[in-house]
Design a protein around this motif. Structure first.
Motif, PDB file in Angstrom:
ATOM      1  N   ILE A 102       1.059   4.074  -2.966  1.00 39.94           N
ATOM      2  CA  ILE A 102       0.690   5.470  -2.675  1.00 39.94           C
ATOM      3  C   ILE A 102       1.871   6.396  -2.944  1.00 39.94           C
ATOM      4  CG2 ILE A 102       0.014   7.089  -0.846  1.00 39.94           C
ATOM      5  CD1 ILE A 102      -1.779   4.876   0.287  1.00 39.94           C
TER       6      ILE A 102
ATOM      7  N   ALA B  64      -5.152   6.577  -0.856  1.00 36.01           N
ATOM      8  CA  ALA B  64      -5.392   5.832   0.385  1.00 36.01           C
ATOM      9  C   ALA B  64      -6.860   5.406   0.477  1.00 36.01           C
ATOM     10  CB  ALA B  64      -5.002   6.681   1.588  1.00 36.01           C
TER      11      ALA B  64
ATOM     12  N   TRP C  71      -7.646   2.481  -1.824  1.00 39.65           N
ATOM     13  CA  TRP C  71      -7.139   1.227  -1.250  1.00 39.65           C
ATOM     14  C   TRP C  71      -8.230   0.488  -0.453  1.00 39.65           C
ATOM     15  CZ3 TRP C  71      -2.871  -0.838  -2.985  1.00 39.65           C
ATOM     16  CH2 TRP C  71      -2.343  -1.953  -2.316  1.00 39.65           C
TER      17      TRP C  71
ATOM     18  N   LYS D 265       0.844  -1.205   0.000  1.00 38.83           N
ATOM     19  CA  LYS D 265       0.000   0.000   0.000  1.00 38.83           C
ATOM     20  C   LYS D 265       0.878   1.254   0.000  1.00 38.83           C
ATOM     21  CE  LYS D 265      -3.350   2.456   2.909  1.00 38.83           C
ATOM     22  NZ  LYS D 265      -4.146   2.427   4.153  1.00 38.83           N
ATOM     23  N   LYS D 266       1.876   1.266   0.875  1.00 36.79           N
ATOM     24  CA  LYS D 266       2.780   2.425   0.970  1.00 36.79           C
ATOM     25  C   LYS D 266       3.488   2.661  -0.357  1.00 36.79           C
ATOM     26  CE  LYS D 266       4.142   2.324   5.688  1.00 36.79           C
ATOM     27  NZ  LYS D 266       5.112   1.615   6.511  1.00 36.79           N
TER      28      LYS D 266
END
Ligand code: MN
Length: 242
Positions: free
Chosen positions: A146, A214, A217, A142-143
């Motif tokens: 993003i 975010a 997600w 995810k990080k």
């Protein structure tokens, strides 16, 4: 009793809706040819609220996606090639084909990897393990998406792909390019992709692209991503680099 009959009728009608976006396959998406068409959204315009507002969805699908399809049909009259072939040989075509074939493929794909159904947002154990091997954890993936999506200059897309070595990788592409095109540096088969164009988020998020990413997600259709990944993994490695 009367009520249950009408519910059944509604369900039957829904299942007959002309859309590959329900239980989508890459093969089906890639095999499109002839006069290209905007696929029906597999959910209502407001179904992804609050993460994506209804007005953005409607404009994005009915106006932006449709414009790519119309321009693609104008650019390729009487086309007989399938979308995957066009993308993998896109250097042979004029820029209008690259932009609009990309725009059509990318948006058709994007609608399928989002879902209002919380059951579909659960990541399978198989995919979690694959992501863990490469990125360490879901949180790290995810990080990375993003960060890469936020740092990407101007319009484009951020993707999770299976690269030609069949490894998972996060890449970004400019404009309406995608990793299936023979004109991009980092090629592979997309299994997840997020639109970075301002038209995808500006009405609700203004310039806060990281906040939009975010939020998206939270609504990823992970069972669809898992199906795409299984399909991508089965594909011959040589085909990946075509
Ligand atoms: Mn878009």
């Amino acid at each position: 009793m009367f009520k249950s009959i009408s519910v059944t009728a509604v369900l039957v009608t829904m299942s007959l809706a002309p859309s590959y976006a329900n239980a989508a396959s890459l093969q089906e998406l890639n095999a499109q040819s002839g006069t290209f068409q905007v696929p029906a959204l597999p959910y209502a315009f407001n179904a992804l609220e609050p993460e994506i507002d209804a007005e953005t969805m409607k404009l994005h699908h009915d106006k932006h996606h449709k414009a790519y399809v119309d321009k693609l049909n104008d650019a390729l009259p009487g086309n007989k090639q399938d979308l995957r072939t066009i993308l993998s040989q896109v250097s042979r075509h004029p820029p209008a084909v690259r932009d609009n074939a990309g725009g059509h493929w990318n948006h058709s794909f994007f609608w399928t990897i989002l879902t209002p159904d919380i059951k579909n947002r659960v990541v399978s154990e198989r995919l979690k393990k694959e992501i863990g091997k490469k990125f360490g954890s879901m949180e790290n993936l995810k990080k990375e998406m993003i960060t890469k999506g936020t740092n990407h200059f101007a319009s484009g897309w951020v993707w999770l792909i299976r690269n030609p070595k069949k490894q998972l990788e996060v890449v970004a592409t400019a404009n309406q390019d995608n990793p299936l095109m023979n004109t991009v540096k980092e090629r592979g088969i997309p299994i997840l992709g997020i639109d970075l164009w301002e038209h995808a988020y500006y009405l609700k998020y203004k310039n806060a692209r990281a906040e939009y990413l975010a939020s998206v997600w939270n609504i990823v259709h992970w069972s669809q991503v898992d199906a795409y990944d299984q399909e991508a993994t089965r594909e011959r490695a040589s085909k990946l680099a075509e």
